[in-house]
Motif scaffolding. Structure first.
Motif, short mmCIF file in Angstrom:
data_model
loop_
_atom_site.label_atom_id
_atom_site.label_comp_id
_atom_site.label_asym_id
_atom_site.label_seq_id
_atom_site.Cartn_x
_atom_site.Cartn_y
_atom_site.Cartn_z
N THR A 87 -77.21 49.66 -63.46
CA THR A 87 -76.36 48.94 -62.59
C THR A 87 -75.45 49.91 -61.99
O THR A 87 -75.41 51.18 -62.39
CB THR A 87 -75.74 47.82 -63.50
OG1 THR A 87 -74.69 47.08 -62.37
CG2 THR A 87 -74.67 48.25 -64.47
N THR A 88 -74.27 49.43 -61.69
CA THR A 88 -73.24 50.43 -61.00
C THR A 88 -71.88 49.89 -61.59
O THR A 88 -71.64 48.89 -61.77
CB THR A 88 -73.29 50.52 -59.20
OG1 THR A 88 -72.91 49.15 -58.76
CG2 THR A 88 -74.64 51.06 -58.85
N GLU A 92 -70.47 49.40 -54.04
CA GLU A 92 -70.76 50.71 -53.36
C GLU A 92 -69.99 50.43 -51.82
O GLU A 92 -70.42 49.56 -51.24
CB GLU A 92 -71.99 51.42 -53.16
CG GLU A 92 -72.02 52.66 -52.46
CD GLU A 92 -71.47 54.02 -53.15
OE1 GLU A 92 -70.18 53.89 -52.90
OE2 GLU A 92 -72.05 54.34 -53.99
N TRP A 118 -83.46 46.76 -62.01
CA TRP A 118 -82.53 47.54 -60.96
C TRP A 118 -81.39 46.49 -60.40
O TRP A 118 -81.75 45.82 -59.57
CB TRP A 118 -83.21 48.43 -60.11
CG TRP A 118 -82.61 49.07 -58.85
CD1 TRP A 118 -82.12 48.37 -57.45
CD2 TRP A 118 -81.91 50.35 -59.04
NE1 TRP A 118 -81.32 49.56 -56.96
CE2 TRP A 118 -81.10 50.43 -57.90
CE3 TRP A 118 -81.79 51.31 -59.94
CZ2 TRP A 118 -80.43 51.53 -57.50
CZ3 TRP A 118 -81.08 52.40 -59.75
CH2 TRP A 118 -80.58 52.55 -58.50
N PRO A 120 -77.74 46.85 -59.10
CA PRO A 120 -76.50 47.38 -58.60
C PRO A 120 -75.72 46.28 -58.18
O PRO A 120 -76.23 45.23 -57.84
CB PRO A 120 -76.95 48.52 -57.42
CG PRO A 120 -78.22 47.74 -57.03
CD PRO A 120 -78.86 47.27 -58.19
#
Length: 280
Positions: A87-88, A92, A118, A120
């Protein structure tokens, strides 16, 4: 890694951000363990302590966002029988581009009977941003993947809307030697006008695509459709010895989108549930 580029802006040279981060993990002694970690430029990876699989990784862009000329690359290699969730740290942000465009390259590789999630957080696109992303996933036989990308065109709470700009998203997913999923999404230069079309999103600015490659895919279709409701859709297919479920969602803002993504990811990610950094 792409070479850092420089562009003239207001008579001064503007340094562009560049980053490459690589993560490799493998199964050892009944657990998924870090095998390789490489970081360069503005791309960083942090590994929260976990007591069981999957191994968790948090991606961080220390540049604080992307703009024209920036280049960022993430590469993740999950070994056979290993499991990782990516993850982030935050959403973004893609800011207005004075020239050129920002690029993000993602490469995910999963060994036999391995699994990757995946996940994010959302990408927020500002007015007059220019952005291109490529996502390549290479799965061995028996491997599973849960892949999500969510995008918000503007921030209504801040009075910001992405009216103009360019956004491109290219996915290629292979299992063994076979291409099992491919898509190319492009919008611009009139982003707001395109989103306003009834056949696109009817003015909704928050969209998401979620792909599950797993033998469980078809069995999860009905509960997925129940969560999505009438603002999106989902389909499932048999793919070789596995299955594929593809879901698309749209909403009026990021909060409404997240309200459905949270239970959806919780359902599709099995016992791993939601990334710890996710919150409504």
């Amino acid at each position: 890694m792409d070479t850092i580029e420089y562009t003239k802006f207001s008579g001064q040279p503007a340094q562009r951000a560049a980053g490459l981060a690589q993560l490799g993990c493998a199964s050892a002694d009944g657990r998924t363990r870090l095998q390789r970690l490489y970081q360069d430029g503005s791309a960083k990876i942090r590994l929260p302590a976990v007591s069981a699989d999957p191994l968790e990784a948090v991606l961080i862009n220390t540049a604080g966002g992307l703009t024209g000329g920036d280049r960022l690359a993430w590469e993740v290699d999950v070994g056979a029988n290993a499991s990782a969730a990516i993850t982030t740290q935050a959403c973004e942000k893609v800011y207005r581009a004075a020239s050129d465009h920002a690029e993000v390259r993602i490469e995910l590789t999963v060994g036999e009977n391995g699994r990757i999630a995946w996940l994010p957080q959302e990408t927020i696109v500002f007015d007059r941003a220019a952005f291109a992303r490529t996502l390549d996933v290479d799965l061995a036989e028996g491997a599973e993947a849960l892949v999500l990308e969510a995008t918000v065109f503007g921030r209504l709470a801040m009075g910001e809307r992405a009216a103009q700009g360019s956004f491109r998203d290219r996915w290629r997913v292979r299992q063994g030697d076979f291409l099992i999923h491919a898509e190319d999404f492009r919008i611009g230069p009139d982003i707001a006008a395109t989103l306003a079309r009834p056949a696109i999103s009817g003015g909704a600015i928050a969209v998401a695509t979620l792909l599950l490659v797993s033998p469980r895919a078809e069995a999860l279709l009905d509960p997925v459709r129940e969560i999505i409701g009438d603002q999106g859709g989902a389909s499932a297919w048999s793919v070789r010895a596995s299955g594929k479920l593809l879901a698309r969602l749209y909403a009026g803002d990021s909060y409404q989108l997240r309200r459905r993504l949270v239970p959806l990811v919780g359902l599709l990610n099995g016992r791993a549930g939601l990334p710890k950094l996710w919150s409504l």
